[in-house]
Design an enzyme around this catalytic site. Structure first.
Site, PDB file in Angstrom:
ATOM      1  N   CYS A  35       0.819  -1.216   0.000  1.00 20.52           N
ATOM      2  CA  CYS A  35       0.000   0.000   0.000  1.00 20.52           C
ATOM      3  C   CYS A  35       0.851   1.264   0.000  1.00 20.52           C
ATOM      4  O   CYS A  35       2.023   1.240   0.339  1.00 20.52           O
ATOM      5  CB  CYS A  35      -0.852   0.049   1.274  1.00 20.52           C
ATOM      6  SG  CYS A  35      -2.209  -1.116   1.293  1.00 20.52           S
ATOM      7  N   CYS A  39      -3.000   4.917   2.499  1.00 24.08           N
ATOM      8  CA  CYS A  39      -4.123   3.977   2.325  1.00 24.08           C
ATOM      9  C   CYS A  39      -4.964   3.872   3.595  1.00 24.08           C
ATOM     10  O   CYS A  39      -4.445   3.804   4.708  1.00 24.08           O
ATOM     11  CB  CYS A  39      -3.616   2.589   1.947  1.00 24.08           C
ATOM     12  SG  CYS A  39      -4.972   1.450   1.578  1.00 24.08           S
ATOM     13  N   CYS A  66      -2.380  -3.132  -3.588  1.00 25.19           N
ATOM     14  CA  CYS A  66      -3.681  -3.005  -2.949  1.00 25.19           C
ATOM     15  C   CYS A  66      -4.683  -2.439  -3.957  1.00 25.19           C
ATOM     16  O   CYS A  66      -4.380  -1.487  -4.670  1.00 25.19           O
ATOM     17  CB  CYS A  66      -3.530  -2.070  -1.757  1.00 25.19           C
ATOM     18  SG  CYS A  66      -5.075  -1.503  -1.059  1.00 25.19           S
ATOM     19  N   CYS A  69      -5.812   1.497  -2.691  1.00 27.71           N
ATOM     20  CA  CYS A  69      -4.987   2.697  -2.869  1.00 27.71           C
ATOM     21  C   CYS A  69      -4.174   2.663  -4.162  1.00 27.71           C
ATOM     22  O   CYS A  69      -3.538   3.656  -4.514  1.00 27.71           O
ATOM     23  CB  CYS A  69      -4.063   2.892  -1.669  1.00 27.71           C
ATOM     24  SG  CYS A  69      -2.823   1.611  -1.465  1.00 27.71           S
TER      25      CYS A  69
HETATM   26 ZN   LIG Z   1      -3.839   0.137   0.126  1.00 28.94          ZN
END
Ligand SMILES: [Zn+2]
Length: 184
Positions: A35, A39, A66, A69
């Site tokens: 991330c 995030c 992810c 994000c």
């Molecule tokens: Zn994330």
């Protein structure tokens, strides 16, 4: 390559600090997802956090971006093609059929061909050939391996085929290329 989880990095990810985006990424070892600091996903256990300086570093450690994000800023297709390019760069010395590439890269042959072409402007086969020919030029310049050995080492299944392709791309045979290079 390990980067420390400093207090300031930990605080940035706990507080979803947008100003730290781009400076580092964090992965969670239990999920293998990485991330951006900002995030809003659940704060992970500190002992499961690993720090990456770049998204590429996280990807090469087999972490997945992810979905929330989008730390790579790329579409899944762009990422997939990047992974395929890396795969080809590491495996060009093997005999690789489109089937094998598609299987190893988790896609169908038709999807592989369509997506690769639309994002790179070239086919996976052409791309692979370019990698192989570039590598063959290095070997021609820097080694005294026979043409047959070079063909094999670059993943061409015959030296005749290698000669033909090389000439088509560079308007000279591998031997002519080597001679012209060493004569310089
Ligand atoms: Zn994330």
């Amino acid at each position: 390559m390990k980067h420390p989880l400093t207090n300031s990095r930990w605080n940035a990810l706990v507080n979803n600090d947008q100003s730290k985006d781009g400076q580092f990424f964090y992965g969670v070892t239990t999920t293998k997802i990485f991330c951006k600091p900002s995030c809003h996903s659940k704060v992970p256990n500190k002992e499961n956090v690993v720090i990456f300086k770049t998204a590429a570093e996280a990807l090469s450690a087999n972490f997945r971006p992810c979905k929330r994000c989008q730390p790579t800023g790329s579409t899944p297709n762009e990422l997939w093609i990047e992974q395929i390019k890396q795969y080809l760069a590491h495996n060009f010395q093997r005999e690789l059929s489109l089937d094998a590439i598609a299987t190893d890269c988790h896609g169908s042959v038709s999807n592989l061909q369509r997506t690769f072409k639309s994002l790179t402007g070239t086919s996976p086969t052409q791309y692979l050939t370019t990698i192989r020919l570039k590598h063959s030029q290095e070997l021609l310049k820097n080694t005294d391996y026979s043409i047959k050995t070079i063909a094999t080492r670059c993943g061409f299944n015959s030296d005749t085929y290698f000669n033909t392709l090389f000439k088509r791309h560079f308007q000279q045979t591998p031997l002519e290329y080597r001679t012209s290079y060493t004569a310089r």
